[in-house]
Design a protein around this motif. Structure first.
Motif, short mmCIF file in Angstrom:
data_model
loop_
_atom_site.label_atom_id
_atom_site.label_comp_id
_atom_site.label_asym_id
_atom_site.label_seq_id
_atom_site.Cartn_x
_atom_site.Cartn_y
_atom_site.Cartn_z
N ALA A 276 0.84 -1.20 0.00
CA ALA A 276 0.00 0.00 0.00
C ALA A 276 0.87 1.24 0.00
O ALA A 276 2.03 1.22 0.44
N VAL A 277 0.29 2.34 -0.49
CA VAL A 277 1.03 3.59 -0.60
C VAL A 277 0.07 4.75 -0.39
O VAL A 277 -1.13 4.65 -0.71
N LEU A 278 0.57 5.83 0.17
CA LEU A 278 -0.24 7.03 0.31
C LEU A 278 -0.28 7.77 -1.03
O LEU A 278 0.73 7.87 -1.72
N GLY A 279 -1.45 8.26 -1.37
CA GLY A 279 -1.60 9.01 -2.61
C GLY A 279 -2.83 9.88 -2.55
O GLY A 279 -3.81 9.56 -1.87
N ASP A 280 -2.78 11.00 -3.26
CA ASP A 280 -3.88 11.96 -3.25
C ASP A 280 -4.06 12.50 -4.66
O ASP A 280 -3.09 12.94 -5.29
N PHE A 281 -5.28 12.45 -5.17
CA PHE A 281 -5.54 12.93 -6.53
C PHE A 281 -5.18 14.40 -6.70
O PHE A 281 -4.94 14.85 -7.82
N GLU A 282 -5.17 15.15 -5.62
CA GLU A 282 -4.83 16.57 -5.71
C GLU A 282 -3.33 16.81 -5.59
O GLU A 282 -2.88 17.95 -5.60
N ASN A 283 -2.57 15.73 -5.48
CA ASN A 283 -1.11 15.83 -5.39
C ASN A 283 -0.49 14.94 -6.46
O ASN A 283 -0.23 13.76 -6.23
N PRO A 284 -0.24 15.48 -7.66
CA PRO A 284 0.28 14.68 -8.77
C PRO A 284 1.57 13.95 -8.45
O PRO A 284 1.79 12.84 -8.95
N GLU A 285 2.43 14.55 -7.63
CA GLU A 285 3.68 13.87 -7.30
C GLU A 285 3.45 12.60 -6.48
O GLU A 285 4.17 11.61 -6.63
N SER A 286 2.43 12.63 -5.62
CA SER A 286 2.11 11.42 -4.86
C SER A 286 1.57 10.33 -5.79
O SER A 286 1.84 9.14 -5.59
N LEU A 287 0.84 10.73 -6.84
CA LEU A 287 0.36 9.77 -7.84
C LEU A 287 1.54 9.17 -8.59
O LEU A 287 1.58 7.96 -8.86
N ARG A 288 2.50 10.02 -8.91
CA ARG A 288 3.68 9.57 -9.66
C ARG A 288 4.44 8.50 -8.84
O ARG A 288 4.85 7.47 -9.36
N THR A 289 4.58 8.78 -7.55
CA THR A 289 5.25 7.82 -6.67
C THR A 289 4.46 6.52 -6.58
O THR A 289 5.03 5.42 -6.63
N ALA A 290 3.14 6.63 -6.45
CA ALA A 290 2.29 5.45 -6.32
C ALA A 290 2.34 4.57 -7.56
O ALA A 290 2.23 3.34 -7.48
N MET A 291 2.51 5.20 -8.72
CA MET A 291 2.48 4.45 -9.99
C MET A 291 3.81 3.78 -10.34
O MET A 291 3.85 2.97 -11.26
#
Length: 288
Positions: free
Chosen positions: A46-61
């Motif tokens: 699992a990973v933390l991610g937020d649709f309003e934070n593109p960098e967190s999406l990048r990390t999650a992907m």
């Protein structure tokens, strides 16, 4: 590796359960530390991610080849999901399965349905392989009305309109099959439950489940909007729900039944009676 967004939603939880049970490689994305820890205690990546934070999406992907894309309706949904698709392209995600809506339309007055249509267009133009799931209204929506239902009435503006309500868990089951098979790319699937019901029939089925008379009360749009606001809905959500039920449902614009859920999963979708019986304590407004 599949990245599952919306992993704590009913849809996402069911999808994660099936992926884990069948030893498929996946990662669950969530927004809160306590959710992250819960997944990890279950042995789930699992990973933390937020649709309003593109960098967190990048990390999650990172390291993922497929993306399951679902988010809750809100005023920023269009911006958030289109950005998520753009990030997925940059991160070389090869396949996206997205949960849209059966009433998605570029000209609709239902705000989330319009957003869904624009996101669908953006996904299809992205160059990434895609499958779009278009469920009708969720049975779980009635769980937001447990207080009046427990008092014996179901207030709505749906009139005599018929809807093939679907249990959100069935969407998760469909998503599992689509994500783990190779022949669903460039397909759009309209998903519904096994029966089309109007509000009186919904009230009757809830009555049977809780052994208490529940009566459907058709409210004027203004009264329903005020009721939704009283229950805590935002102005944006309340206005959208009034339009959705008073225009799409009450005026008989919802799509007819299909058997896509059965065709895709080889299992019949759950009936509203099954759903109501499972949640009878909630409909009685009893504390779990």
């Amino acid at each position: 590796m599949i990245l599952v967004t919306g992993a704590t939603s009913v849809i996402g939880q069911k999808l994660c359960q099936l992926l884990a049970e069948n030893n498929k490689a996946f990662r669950a994305m969530c927004r809160k530390e306590e959710q992250l820890e819960k997944f990890r205690k279950q042995g789930i990546d699992a990973v933390l991610g937020d649709f309003e934070n593109p960098e967190s999406l990048r990390t999650a992907m990172k390291g993922c080849s497929s993306l399951f894309l679902v988010s809750a309706p809100n005023e920023n949904q269009l911006e958030c999901e289109t950005k998520a698709i753009d990030v997925a392209k940059e991160e070389q995600i090869a396949y996206i399965v997205r949960v849209s809506a059966s009433d998605a339309n570029l000209r609709t007055l239902v705000p989330w349905a319009k957003a869904h249509a624009y996101i669908d267009h953006h996904l299809r133009a992205s160059g990434i392989a895609w499958t779009i799931l278009k469920p009708t209204a969720f049975m779980q929506n009635f769980l937001t009305m447990t207080k009046p239902i427990s008092k014996g009435f179901l207030p709505q503006v749906g009139g005599k309109g018929l809807v093939g309500y679907i249990d959100a868990q069935d969407i998760g089951i469909v998503a599992y099959h689509v994500l783990t098979q190779d022949h669903h790319k460039r397909a759009t699937y309209y998903l519904n439950g096994p029966e089309a019901l109007d509000m009186k029939e919904i009230a009757l089925k809830i009555s049977e489940a809780i052994s208490k008379k529940v009566r459907y009360i058709h409210l004027p749009s203004l009264a329903f909007r005020i009721l939704l606001r009283t229950f805590g809905a935002s102005r944006w959500l309340a206005n959208g729900l009034v339009v959705q039920y008073a225009e799409v449902v009450a005026k008989n614009h919802d799509h007819d039944l299909s058997e896509e859920v059965y065709r895709l999963t080889n299992c019949q979708p759950r009936s509203f009676s099954d759903f109501a019986n499972e949640h009878k304590d909630a409909f009685l407004n009893l504390k779990s």
